[in-house]
Design a protein around this motif. Sequence first.
Motif, PDB file in Angstrom:
ATOM      1  N   ASP A 195       0.832  -1.211   0.000  1.00 60.14           N
ATOM      2  CA  ASP A 195       0.000   0.000   0.000  1.00 60.14           C
ATOM      3  C   ASP A 195       0.862   1.256   0.000  1.00 60.14           C
ATOM      4  O   ASP A 195       0.553   2.229  -0.693  1.00 60.14           O
ATOM      5  N   ARG A 196       1.964   1.236   0.782  1.00 61.97           N
ATOM      6  CA  ARG A 196       2.869   2.394   0.794  1.00 61.97           C
ATOM      7  C   ARG A 196       3.495   2.600  -0.582  1.00 61.97           C
ATOM      8  O   ARG A 196       3.591   3.736  -1.059  1.00 61.97           O
ATOM      9  N   ASP A 197       3.908   1.500  -1.233  1.00 63.43           N
ATOM     10  CA  ASP A 197       4.494   1.617  -2.563  1.00 63.43           C
ATOM     11  C   ASP A 197       3.483   2.154  -3.573  1.00 63.43           C
ATOM     12  O   ASP A 197       3.811   3.011  -4.390  1.00 63.43           O
ATOM     13  N   LEU A 198       2.261   1.657  -3.512  1.00 63.08           N
ATOM     14  CA  LEU A 198       1.218   2.149  -4.419  1.00 63.08           C
ATOM     15  C   LEU A 198       0.912   3.622  -4.167  1.00 63.08           C
ATOM     16  O   LEU A 198       0.727   4.398  -5.106  1.00 63.08           O
ATOM     17  N   GLU A 199       0.857   4.002  -2.906  1.00 64.51           N
ATOM     18  CA  GLU A 199       0.599   5.409  -2.563  1.00 64.51           C
ATOM     19  C   GLU A 199       1.743   6.297  -3.042  1.00 64.51           C
ATOM     20  O   GLU A 199       1.515   7.380  -3.577  1.00 64.51           O
ATOM     21  N   ARG A 200       2.974   5.822  -2.863  1.00 68.94           N
ATOM     22  CA  ARG A 200       4.144   6.582  -3.314  1.00 68.94           C
ATOM     23  C   ARG A 200       4.110   6.740  -4.829  1.00 68.94           C
ATOM     24  O   ARG A 200       4.352   7.837  -5.347  1.00 68.94           O
ATOM     25  N   ALA A 201       3.773   5.677  -5.555  1.00 66.72           N
ATOM     26  CA  ALA A 201       3.693   5.738  -7.018  1.00 66.72           C
ATOM     27  C   ALA A 201       2.564   6.670  -7.462  1.00 66.72           C
ATOM     28  O   ALA A 201       2.733   7.446  -8.411  1.00 66.72           O
ATOM     29  N   ARG A 202       1.428   6.605  -6.768  1.00 68.71           N
ATOM     30  CA  ARG A 202       0.308   7.482  -7.114  1.00 68.71           C
ATOM     31  C   ARG A 202       0.671   8.948  -6.883  1.00 68.71           C
ATOM     32  O   ARG A 202       0.401   9.813  -7.710  1.00 68.71           O
ATOM     33  N   ARG A 203       1.333   9.210  -5.740  1.00 67.53           N
ATOM     34  CA  ARG A 203       1.737  10.581  -5.424  1.00 67.53           C
ATOM     35  C   ARG A 203       2.751  11.098  -6.442  1.00 67.53           C
ATOM     36  O   ARG A 203       2.670  12.244  -6.891  1.00 67.53           O
ATOM     37  N   LEU A 204       3.710  10.239  -6.832  1.00 64.67           N
ATOM     38  CA  LEU A 204       4.711  10.622  -7.819  1.00 64.67           C
ATOM     39  C   LEU A 204       4.056  10.907  -9.169  1.00 64.67           C
ATOM     40  O   LEU A 204       4.410  11.884  -9.842  1.00 64.67           O
ATOM     41  N   LYS A 205       3.080  10.092  -9.535  1.00 64.52           N
ATOM     42  CA  LYS A 205       2.365  10.308 -10.794  1.00 64.52           C
ATOM     43  C   LYS A 205       1.599  11.634 -10.760  1.00 64.52           C
ATOM     44  O   LYS A 205       1.587  12.376 -11.737  1.00 64.52           O
ATOM     45  N   GLU A 206       0.966  11.925  -9.629  1.00 62.90           N
ATOM     46  CA  GLU A 206       0.246  13.199  -9.485  1.00 62.90           C
ATOM     47  C   GLU A 206       1.205  14.372  -9.570  1.00 62.90           C
ATOM     48  O   GLU A 206       0.898  15.401 -10.193  1.00 62.90           O
ATOM     49  N   GLU A 207       2.371  14.250  -8.937  1.00 63.09           N
ATOM     50  CA  GLU A 207       3.356  15.331  -8.980  1.00 63.09           C
ATOM     51  C   GLU A 207       3.840  15.563 -10.404  1.00 63.09           C
ATOM     52  O   GLU A 207       3.987  16.704 -10.837  1.00 63.09           O
ATOM     53  N   ARG A 208       4.097  14.468 -11.134  1.00 58.38           N
ATOM     54  CA  ARG A 208       4.521  14.617 -12.535  1.00 58.38           C
ATOM     55  C   ARG A 208       3.444  15.285 -13.372  1.00 58.38           C
ATOM     56  O   ARG A 208       3.731  16.140 -14.205  1.00 58.38           O
ATOM     57  N   ARG A 209       2.191  14.862 -13.143  1.00 47.54           N
ATOM     58  CA  ARG A 209       1.086  15.457 -13.896  1.00 47.54           C
ATOM     59  C   ARG A 209       0.956  16.947 -13.570  1.00 47.54           C
ATOM     60  O   ARG A 209       0.771  17.769 -14.475  1.00 47.54           O
ATOM     61  N   ALA A 210       1.081  17.288 -12.291  1.00 49.76           N
ATOM     62  CA  ALA A 210       0.987  18.688 -11.891  1.00 49.76           C
ATOM     63  C   ALA A 210       2.136  19.493 -12.494  1.00 49.76           C
ATOM     64  O   ALA A 210       1.940  20.622 -12.974  1.00 49.76           O
ATOM     65  N   LEU A 211       3.333  18.920 -12.499  1.00 52.78           N
ATOM     66  CA  LEU A 211       4.492  19.597 -13.085  1.00 52.78           C
ATOM     67  C   LEU A 211       4.308  19.794 -14.580  1.00 52.78           C
ATOM     68  O   LEU A 211       4.590  20.868 -15.121  1.00 52.78           O
ATOM     69  N   LYS A 212       3.797  18.756 -15.241  1.00 50.61           N
ATOM     70  CA  LYS A 212       3.545  18.843 -16.687  1.00 50.61           C
ATOM     71  C   LYS A 212       2.503  19.921 -16.989  1.00 50.61           C
ATOM     72  O   LYS A 212       2.656  20.700 -17.928  1.00 50.61           O
ATOM     73  N   ASP A 213       1.442  19.980 -16.174  1.00 48.33           N
ATOM     74  CA  ASP A 213       0.414  21.011 -16.353  1.00 48.33           C
ATOM     75  C   ASP A 213       0.987  22.400 -16.113  1.00 48.33           C
ATOM     76  O   ASP A 213       0.662  23.347 -16.833  1.00 48.33           O
ATOM     77  N   GLN A 214       1.844  22.521 -15.097  1.00 51.82           N
ATOM     78  CA  GLN A 214       2.458  23.816 -14.785  1.00 51.82           C
ATOM     79  C   GLN A 214       3.347  24.273 -15.941  1.00 51.82           C
ATOM     80  O   GLN A 214       3.298  25.438 -16.345  1.00 51.82           O
ATOM     81  N   VAL A 215       4.155  23.359 -16.485  1.00 47.93           N
ATOM     82  CA  VAL A 215       5.023  23.700 -17.613  1.00 47.93           C
ATOM     83  C   VAL A 215       4.181  24.097 -18.820  1.00 47.93           C
ATOM     84  O   VAL A 215       4.473  25.092 -19.496  1.00 47.93           O
ATOM     85  N   ALA A 216       3.115  23.339 -19.100  1.00 50.48           N
ATOM     86  CA  ALA A 216       2.244  23.656 -20.241  1.00 50.48           C
ATOM     87  C   ALA A 216       1.595  25.026 -20.068  1.00 50.48           C
ATOM     88  O   ALA A 216       1.483  25.795 -21.031  1.00 50.48           O
ATOM     89  N   GLN A 217       1.210  25.345 -18.837  1.00 54.65           N
ATOM     90  CA  GLN A 217       0.601  26.648 -18.583  1.00 54.65           C
ATOM     91  C   GLN A 217       1.630  27.769 -18.783  1.00 54.65           C
ATOM     92  O   GLN A 217       1.312  28.800 -19.385  1.00 54.65           O
ATOM     93  N   ILE A 218       2.836  27.594 -18.301  1.00 52.78           N
ATOM     94  CA  ILE A 218       3.879  28.616 -18.477  1.00 52.78           C
ATOM     95  C   ILE A 218       4.159  28.821 -19.959  1.00 52.78           C
ATOM     96  O   ILE A 218       4.250  29.960 -20.432  1.00 52.78           O
ATOM     97  N   VAL A 219       4.286  27.730 -20.714  1.00 55.49           N
ATOM     98  CA  VAL A 219       4.553  27.838 -22.148  1.00 55.49           C
ATOM     99  C   VAL A 219       3.395  28.530 -22.845  1.00 55.49           C
ATOM    100  O   VAL A 219       3.606  29.406 -23.695  1.00 55.49           O
ATOM    101  N   ASP A 220       2.165  28.180 -22.468  1.00 56.33           N
ATOM    102  CA  ASP A 220       0.987  28.778 -23.112  1.00 56.33           C
ATOM    103  C   ASP A 220       0.909  30.286 -22.841  1.00 56.33           C
ATOM    104  O   ASP A 220       0.557  31.053 -23.732  1.00 56.33           O
ATOM    105  N   VAL A 221       1.264  30.697 -21.637  1.00 53.72           N
ATOM    106  CA  VAL A 221       1.176  32.114 -21.280  1.00 53.72           C
ATOM    107  C   VAL A 221       2.344  32.915 -21.869  1.00 53.72           C
ATOM    108  O   VAL A 221       2.163  34.038 -22.342  1.00 53.72           O
ATOM    109  N   ARG A 222       3.549  32.344 -21.872  1.00 53.51           N
ATOM    110  CA  ARG A 222       4.753  33.091 -22.239  1.00 53.51           C
ATOM    111  C   ARG A 222       5.255  32.841 -23.664  1.00 53.51           C
ATOM    112  O   ARG A 222       6.314  33.355 -24.026  1.00 53.51           O
TER     113      ARG A 222
END
Length: 190
Positions: free
Chosen positions: A71-98
């Motif tokens: 369960d800890r490994d699955l939670e860690r993987a889920r959290r890492l996936k969410e962080e990557r998705r959030a980072l990807k969205d943040q980068v896409a937003q910066i590129v779209d604005v700038r």
Amino acid sequence: MSDALRQQLLKAGLVDESKLKDAEQEKRRTRTKKIRKAKHSGKDAARAAAKADSSTRDAAEAARRAKAERDRDLERARRLKEERRALKDQVAQIVDVRKQPRGKDAEVAYNFVDGKKVKRIYVTPAQREGLVAGRLEIVRAGKGHELVEAEVAGKLRTLDPQVVVPRPERSFEDEEAAYADHPIPDDLDW
């Protein structure tokens, strides 16, 4: 055997006193053996049950620990996936604005190397000068490419280095020495 039955059997002469005593003793012995056997088997059964209970408890504890680790490994993987998705969205937003607008007057083809492929992007003459001078850089945006300022590209590089298309390493000293006898015309566009 009850006393009434005993008396009746004695009066009838079917049994004698010694046979009745032997029967009583045998009855007591078998009862005593059964009691002792039950006590010993109870202890053995209790020990076996305790061992089984202990091994079952250990197995259950091991299974619980393994499940918690999974369960800890699955939670860690889920959290890492969410962080990557959030980072990807943040980068896409910066590129779209700038991103630099290329509009209708973007008619100059600028070729660049992305990975192992040569790509082409159409830019304005001013944007081409900015790319050559290093004031603008090319970034990957979705399935295409966009232009951003060098400072924005530096920030994007800290967030996700894969987004910014690397500039080619150029050594002008080696190139100038190789082509010293052959001047490059000023109107040549690559």
